[in-house]
Write a protein that holds these residues in place. Structure first.
Motif, PDB file in Angstrom:
ATOM      1  N   TYR A 190      42.716  41.204  42.509  1.00 13.48           N
ATOM      2  CA  TYR A 190      43.131  40.567  41.263  1.00 13.48           C
ATOM      3  C   TYR A 190      43.677  41.626  40.288  1.00 13.48           C
ATOM      4  CZ  TYR A 190      40.579  36.296  42.622  1.00 13.48           C
ATOM      5  OH  TYR A 190      40.142  35.171  43.252  1.00 13.48           O
TER       6      TYR A 190
ATOM      7  N   HIS B  60      46.676  31.196  35.322  1.00 11.91           N
ATOM      8  CA  HIS B  60      46.479  31.794  36.647  1.00 11.91           C
ATOM      9  C   HIS B  60      46.698  30.755  37.750  1.00 11.91           C
ATOM     10  CE1 HIS B  60      44.653  34.826  39.377  1.00 11.91           C
ATOM     11  NE2 HIS B  60      44.246  33.747  40.047  1.00 11.91           N
TER      12      HIS B  60
ATOM     13  N   THR C  83      47.630  36.948  38.920  1.00 11.53           N
ATOM     14  CA  THR C  83      47.048  37.679  37.792  1.00 11.53           C
ATOM     15  C   THR C  83      48.143  38.329  36.953  1.00 11.53           C
ATOM     16  OG1 THR C  83      45.048  38.104  39.088  1.00 11.53           O
ATOM     17  CG2 THR C  83      45.412  39.494  37.153  1.00 11.53           C
TER      18      THR C  83
ATOM     19  N   HIS D 285      41.735  45.019  33.002  1.00 11.50           N
ATOM     20  CA  HIS D 285      41.927  45.157  34.448  1.00 11.50           C
ATOM     21  C   HIS D 285      41.381  46.494  34.934  1.00 11.50           C
ATOM     22  CE1 HIS D 285      44.086  41.513  34.496  1.00 11.50           C
ATOM     23  NE2 HIS D 285      45.321  41.963  34.318  1.00 11.50           N
TER      24      HIS D 285
END
Length: 655
Positions: free
Chosen positions: A251, A168, A195, A218
């Motif tokens: 993100y 990241h 991300t 996610h």
């Protein structure tokens, strides 16, 4: 140092705006024996007046918040090169741990250069660690700083990795550093793209199953955001405090949006658009409109609707789906209903039959739609792809027999994990055997872990037997999930079995799970084992943290003096926060606990101040309202102030 978002002004005179670009140089005077790392190249290092003076310079333009240094009793370790030198700054004597923790850096840089179509843009890369760091890591240009919790010794590395956070932060060297968001409202262009490129690295390194699994994570993160975040679009209107933006909205959600965009426009247009955007704005700043322009030009069609629905609206799609078999027409009739406002989204429908599986892509674009999908045979299962489940709330009730087909024959790990999750609702007689089989035999660790969680929710002796068998799994993540699920079922023998696991398993992750489970089981010997575990050193404090959590679950007030001790200044910050959290569970009605928590509202560690405020809110004593109100008013960190105000609102209750 960490100057994110606008704190460079407190150290140097500057126009402290992320859209401004500067060159920088820094001279640091160090005590003898210290070393320092900063942005750019080392121009000079010399002794002067009893000090060591080092001079760093970075001639390429960068934003002020990306300027940084660390200094202390470090050692510098070379860590390879991909055309630029890579070095590690770690605590003296921890060089081998540094190599172990950040071993993949050169591979990742090569991958990112290939994927972005742009070589690594800075003259060097240095990776440093710092204690009590305000972030998990910070992407300072050419000089990344990590919390020292990512510096792993040999034992911790057995079941932990810094690879994800490393990927990241390295992605940020392009997304955020080379091209910086024009405003904080566009911060998704930094965090969301970093991300997404981490997802790409995981797919390259671990395969498609790992990438699909991460997309499910996610989706879970997006669903879990608090109410203010759910009401906020990815690109919000008006001025927004930067610290309030750091959640799954910038993100996880944009990473999923980018995955949707790639499906929508196709491989060629997607990559051409990203590379055009990066090249056009390199060493400068750009906003969401600039990104939209680049992708629209590459796709050759209007995409304003896509960016409007995913980035400028806060809603999340909500789909109700049902299917039936039309034998006469040899077709599957699929009904899709959306709660308004309707989204347009590509959806893959997977049909599994005795002869095999097929996938059909449809476009859902209205509140009410019916689709007719030809099929050679009546399907055993009809399901939607995992990406759709990640971006949308999908209500698609299906019988256990159909879910069992998905669990055994799902195309990706995410498909199988979704089936395992749904099977947790039962019925037990049909669900337990297929989940136990998946726990034993599925090829991806995440599916086995999801099966373990489902068995824990279903309960019963047969589930517990299957979970105990999983304690021999090769992956410590699965063993840990199985231990937690086993403990959740409980029973007379649970505590003894968990004690056996503690003695036999070498993984800190599994040890932590067993300690938490032992506390929840409240069985014989739990108090003594948990109290003793507080003395076991581990990196990064995993065992001690789990012991505190176990003591909180145990509910034994004998733990209060231990918790007060571990909440004291000078202790490890993470352990202090855990001890404070545990005090909220055990300290109701105890004046010594309330007194300690009130004192911690003015602690020098902001995260401890927040933990104390949350603990006081959970204790529910209205007498502390004025103290919480004063602490929030005095708080100078915007993110901490928001958390303190939230604790005050929780204590006051609904209006």
């Amino acid at each position: 140092t960490s100057f994110w978002p606008e704190e460079a002004r407190y150290v140097m005179p500057c126009h402290d705006d992320l859209a401004d670009k500067v060159t920088s140089e820094m001279r640091l005077g160090l005590p003898r024996g210290w070393r320092a790392m900063a942005n750019g190249v080392l121009v000079e290092s010399r002794d002067e007046a009893g000090m060591r003076v080092v001079h760093y310079r970075l001639d390429q333009p960068h934003s002020p918040y990306l300027i940084a240094f660390v200094a202390g009793e470090y050692e510098e370790v070379a860590a390879g090169s991909t055309g630029v030198p890579i070095s590690l700054f770690v605590y003296r004597g921890r060089g081998e741990d540094g190599r172990r923790s950040f071993a993949r850096a050169s591979e990742m840089l090569a991958f990112l250069a290939e994927t972005t179509g742009h070589p690594y843009p800075w003259p060097k890369l240095a990776l440093s660690v710092a204690a009590d760091f305000v972030h998990g890591a910070m992407e300072n240009v050419s000089a990344i700083t990590f919390s020292d919790r990512h510096l792993l010794d040999a034992r911790a590395r057995l079941d932990s990795s810094a690879d994800e956070v490393l990927a990241h932060e390295l992605s940020h060297q392009w997304w955020g550093d080379l091209v910086t968001p024009a405003s904080w409202n566009d911060v998704w262009l930094s965090e969301g793209l970093a991300t997404y490129f981490t997802d790409l690295w995981i797919e390259r390194d671990q395969g498609a199953d790992a990438a699909a699994w991460r997309r499910l994570e996610h989706g879970e993160a997006w669903r879990a955001v608090d109410l203010p975040a759910r009401r906020r679009a990815v690109v919000p209107d008006g001025s927004v405090e930067p610290w309030s933006l750091l959640d799954a909205n910038v993100y996880a959600r944009p990473a999923l949006v980018l995955a949707q965009l790639r499906v929508l426009v196709g491989e060629g247009a997607f990559w051409n658009g990203l590379r055009t955007f990066l090249g056009r704005h390199a060493l400068g700043s750009a906003g969401t409109a600039d990104f939209e322009w680049a992708l629209t030009a590459a796709a050759g069609r209007e995409l304003g609707w896509f960016f409007e629905q995913w980035l400028r609206r806060p809603e999340r799609p909500s789909l109700r789906v049902a299917w039936r078999w039309d034998a006469e027409a040899a077709r599957v009739s699929l009904s899709v209903r959306q709660e308004p406002p309707a989204f347009v989204l590509p959806v893959e429908v997977r049909l599994i039959g005795r002869a095999g599986a097929r996938v059909r892509r449809i476009f859902v674009e209205r509140a009410t739609q019916d689709f007719s999908i030809p099929a050679d045979e009546e399907p055993l299962s009809v399901s939607l792809d995992a990406l759709t489940h990640a971006v949308a709330a999908v209500d698609m009730p299906r019988p256990a027999a159909e879910l069992a087909v998905d669990l055994t024959r799902g195309a990706t790990a995410a498909d199988r994990a979704l089936a395992a999750r749904a099977l947790a609702a039962g019925p037990r007689t049909e669900s337990v055997p297929v989940l136990a089989s998946a726990l034993r035999a599925d090829g991806f660790w995440g599916v086995r872990a999801e099966a373990a969680r489902a068995l824990g929710r279903l309960g019963g002796a047969d589930s517990q037997e299957a979970l105990a068998g999983a304690w021999r799994d090769a992956d410590p993540r699965v063993r840990a999930e199985a231990a937690e699920a086993f403990a959740a079922i409980g029973g007379a023998s649970a505590a003894g079995a968990l004690q056996d696991l503690l003695r036999s398993d070498s993984s800190d992750r599994v040890t932590g799970a067993a300690l938490r489970g032992l506390g929840a089981s409240r069985g014989a010997g739990a108090w003594e084992t948990l109290a003793a575990a507080l003395g076991r050193v581990s990196a990064p404090s995993r065992i001690q943290t789990a012991a505190l959590q176990g003591l909180a679950a145990l509910g034994d007030t004998r733990a209060v003096p231990l918790l007060l001790e571990h909440s004291s200044p000078g202790r490890d910050p993470q352990l202090r926060r855990e001890a404070v959290d545990a005090l909220a569970r055990l300290g109701r009605g105890q004046g010594v606990v309330a007194s300690r928590l009130l004192r911690l509202l003015s602690d020098t560690d902001g995260s401890v101040r927040v933990a104390a405020a949350k603990a006081l809110a959970r204790l529910g004593d209205p007498a502390v309202r004025d103290a919480l109100r004063a602490a929030a008013a005095a708080e100078d960190h915007p993110g901490h102030r928001r958390d303190l105000e939230a604790a005050l609102e929780e204590l006051q209750g609904p209006p």
